[in-house]
Design a protein around this motif. Structure first.
Motif, mmCIF file in Angstrom:
data_model
loop_
_atom_site.group_PDB
_atom_site.id
_atom_site.type_symbol
_atom_site.label_atom_id
_atom_site.label_comp_id
_atom_site.label_asym_id
_atom_site.label_seq_id
_atom_site.Cartn_x
_atom_site.Cartn_y
_atom_site.Cartn_z
ATOM 1 N N THR A 90 -36.124 -86.150 -68.524
ATOM 2 C CA THR A 90 -35.493 -86.430 -67.227
ATOM 3 C C THR A 90 -36.454 -86.847 -66.120
ATOM 4 O OG1 THR A 90 -35.563 -84.092 -66.660
ATOM 5 C CG2 THR A 90 -33.559 -84.910 -67.715
ATOM 6 N N GLY A 91 -37.753 -86.726 -66.356
ATOM 7 C CA GLY A 91 -38.675 -87.199 -65.324
ATOM 8 C C GLY A 91 -39.475 -86.100 -64.663
ATOM 9 N N SER A 92 -39.986 -86.389 -63.464
ATOM 10 C CA SER A 92 -40.856 -85.434 -62.772
ATOM 11 C C SER A 92 -40.174 -84.849 -61.543
ATOM 12 C CB SER A 92 -42.174 -86.110 -62.372
ATOM 13 O OG SER A 92 -41.938 -87.098 -61.393
ATOM 14 N N TYR A 93 -40.530 -83.620 -61.239
ATOM 15 C CA TYR A 93 -39.941 -82.891 -60.112
ATOM 16 C C TYR A 93 -41.048 -82.200 -59.337
ATOM 17 C CZ TYR A 93 -35.895 -83.632 -63.078
ATOM 18 O OH TYR A 93 -34.932 -84.205 -63.858
ATOM 19 N N SER A 94 -40.994 -82.337 -58.022
ATOM 20 C CA SER A 94 -42.004 -81.723 -57.169
ATOM 21 C C SER A 94 -41.502 -80.407 -56.601
ATOM 22 C CB SER A 94 -42.347 -82.670 -56.002
ATOM 23 O OG SER A 94 -42.824 -83.904 -56.470
ATOM 24 N N TYR A 95 -42.441 -79.575 -56.178
ATOM 25 C CA TYR A 95 -42.089 -78.324 -55.520
ATOM 26 C C TYR A 95 -43.320 -77.803 -54.790
ATOM 27 C CZ TYR A 95 -44.120 -76.632 -59.919
ATOM 28 O OH TYR A 95 -44.936 -76.436 -61.001
ATOM 29 N N PHE A 96 -43.070 -76.946 -53.773
ATOM 30 C CA PHE A 96 -44.149 -76.384 -52.955
ATOM 31 C C PHE A 96 -44.433 -74.970 -53.455
ATOM 32 C CE2 PHE A 96 -42.961 -78.997 -48.873
ATOM 33 C CZ PHE A 96 -43.128 -80.157 -49.604
ATOM 34 N N ASP A 97 -45.520 -74.790 -54.220
ATOM 35 C CA ASP A 97 -45.715 -73.506 -54.879
ATOM 36 C C ASP A 97 -46.651 -72.533 -54.161
ATOM 37 O OD1 ASP A 97 -47.900 -74.615 -57.643
ATOM 38 O OD2 ASP A 97 -47.887 -75.107 -55.508
ATOM 39 N N TYR A 98 -47.587 -73.012 -53.392
ATOM 40 C CA TYR A 98 -48.454 -72.116 -52.625
ATOM 41 C C TYR A 98 -48.379 -72.505 -51.144
ATOM 42 C CZ TYR A 98 -50.513 -70.402 -56.954
ATOM 43 O OH TYR A 98 -50.692 -69.830 -58.185
ATOM 44 N N TRP A 99 -48.230 -71.496 -50.304
ATOM 45 C CA TRP A 99 -48.097 -71.708 -48.857
ATOM 46 C C TRP A 99 -49.156 -70.892 -48.110
ATOM 47 C CZ3 TRP A 99 -43.363 -73.705 -46.310
ATOM 48 C CH2 TRP A 99 -42.440 -74.245 -47.213
ATOM 49 N N GLY A 100 -49.591 -71.424 -46.964
ATOM 50 C CA GLY A 100 -50.398 -70.628 -46.057
ATOM 51 C C GLY A 100 -49.518 -69.625 -45.326
ATOM 52 N N GLN A 101 -50.132 -68.741 -44.573
ATOM 53 C CA GLN A 101 -49.389 -67.694 -43.865
ATOM 54 C C GLN A 101 -48.700 -68.224 -42.606
ATOM 55 O OE1 GLN A 101 -52.603 -64.921 -43.125
ATOM 56 N NE2 GLN A 101 -53.043 -65.787 -41.114
ATOM 57 N N GLY A 102 -49.113 -69.395 -42.138
ATOM 58 C CA GLY A 102 -48.507 -70.000 -40.960
ATOM 59 C C GLY A 102 -49.343 -69.802 -39.709
ATOM 60 N N ASN A 103 -49.273 -70.766 -38.816
ATOM 61 C CA ASN A 103 -50.002 -70.729 -37.556
ATOM 62 C C ASN A 103 -49.021 -71.097 -36.440
ATOM 63 O OD1 ASN A 103 -51.669 -71.408 -35.304
ATOM 64 N ND2 ASN A 103 -53.384 -71.863 -36.652
ATOM 65 N N LEU A 104 -48.749 -70.148 -35.552
ATOM 66 C CA LEU A 104 -47.841 -70.433 -34.435
ATOM 67 C C LEU A 104 -48.561 -71.280 -33.394
ATOM 68 C CD1 LEU A 104 -45.237 -70.094 -32.784
ATOM 69 C CD2 LEU A 104 -46.198 -67.941 -31.894
ATOM 70 N N VAL A 105 -47.987 -72.436 -33.093
ATOM 71 C CA VAL A 105 -48.512 -73.302 -32.039
ATOM 72 C C VAL A 105 -47.469 -73.414 -30.938
ATOM 73 C CG1 VAL A 105 -49.398 -75.564 -31.452
ATOM 74 C CG2 VAL A 105 -49.890 -74.591 -33.704
ATOM 75 N N THR A 106 -47.866 -73.035 -29.738
ATOM 76 C CA THR A 106 -46.985 -73.110 -28.574
ATOM 77 C C THR A 106 -47.422 -74.272 -27.699
ATOM 78 O OG1 THR A 106 -46.632 -70.726 -28.625
ATOM 79 C CG2 THR A 106 -46.102 -71.867 -26.576
ATOM 80 N N VAL A 107 -46.483 -75.109 -27.303
ATOM 81 C CA VAL A 107 -46.774 -76.216 -26.395
ATOM 82 C C VAL A 107 -46.318 -75.810 -25.005
ATOM 83 C CG1 VAL A 107 -46.386 -78.640 -25.846
ATOM 84 C CG2 VAL A 107 -46.533 -77.894 -28.236
ATOM 85 N N SER A 108 -47.272 -75.620 -24.140
ATOM 86 C CA SER A 108 -46.972 -75.174 -22.771
ATOM 87 C C SER A 108 -48.154 -75.477 -21.863
ATOM 88 C CB SER A 108 -46.665 -73.675 -22.761
ATOM 89 O OG SER A 108 -46.486 -73.205 -21.444
ATOM 90 N N SER A 109 -47.854 -75.742 -20.618
ATOM 91 C CA SER A 109 -48.929 -75.989 -19.647
ATOM 92 C C SER A 109 -49.431 -74.676 -19.041
ATOM 93 C CB SER A 109 -48.429 -76.912 -18.535
ATOM 94 O OG SER A 109 -47.258 -76.377 -17.931
#
Lengths: 107, 125
Positions: free
Chosen positions: B106-125
């Motif tokens: 049937t072909g190839s399938y992608s997936y996201f198997d390893y993730w970082g913990q995340g980085n909160l970015v706030t946009v504010s003056s």
């Protein structure tokens, strides 16, 4: 863009319950669908890929099925650690969209 | 065990450029695609784009005019730049590895198997 809808958006269940979440795609995506579990403050964790293949290390109570436009994630016997939000994601075409999520809460 | 770690400023001023780096450890950055995903507070996930270790990229059309993803194989890192940010770009930014599964029929399938913990970015003056 391929839109994904999930139902229900919220469900309340008890430990031991069988739970089924549905993900529908706005057009056919073959089996290019993944399921993720996310707990508050944590990154999503891969459960299922290629619609029905269980990720290594994921508990066997999780299973996925479907192809084309309709997919399901089933938890055969809900455990305390399964209370979380579940997202489907299509990886058939750009952009790789996610569903809006299904929150599974304790009854 | 592959691990990903995002790094970068947690606060960016409106109209400026958001810059984040993802460092990959426990494995090589080679032979994989690498992706950025974001999640506004209390909302769902949005895919930003991916890069192959060779440098080829693919971006979400909704962000394409403002996004650049690059890779540094010598440091096992890849980076995200998002220009002209506004408050709507406030989010937790995740990096992830993209793996592929090949089915003979049937072909190839992608997936996201390893993730970082995340980085909160706030946009504010």
């Amino acid at each position: 863009d391929i839109q994904l809808t999930q139902s229900p958006s919220f469900l309340s269940a008890s430990v031991g319950d069988r739970v089924t979440i549905t993900c529908r795609a706005s057009q056919g995506i073959s089996s290019s669908l993944a399921w993720y579990q996310q707990k508050p403050g944590k990154a999503p964790k891969l459960l299922i890929y290629a619609a029905s293949t269980l990720q290594s290390g994921a508990p066997s109570r999780f299973s996925g099925s479907g192809s084309g436009t309709e997919f399901t994630l089933t938890i055969s016997s809900l455990q305390p650690e399964d209370f979380a939000t579940y997202y489907c994601q299509q990886l058939n075409s750009n952009p790789f969209t996610f569903g809006p999520g299904t929150k599974v809460d304790i009854k | 065990q592959v691990q990903l770690q995002e790094s970068g400023p947690g606060l960016v001023k409106p109209s400026e450029t958001l810059s984040l780096t993802c460092t990959v450890s426990g494995g090589s950055i080679r032979s994989y695609y690498w992706s950025w995903i974001r999640q506004p507070p209390g909302k769902g996930l949005e895919w930003i784009g991916y890069i192959y270790y060779s440098g080829s990229t693919n971006y979400n059309p909704s962000l394409k005019s403002r996004v650049a993803i690059s890779v540094d194989t010598s440091k096992n890192q890849f980076s995200l730049k998002l220009s002209s940010v506004t408050a709507s770009d406030t989010a937790v930014y995740y990096c992830a590895r993209v793996s592929q599964y090949y089915d003979f029929l049937t072909g190839s399938y992608s997936y996201f198997d390893y993730w970082g913990q995340g980085n909160l970015v706030t946009v504010s003056s």
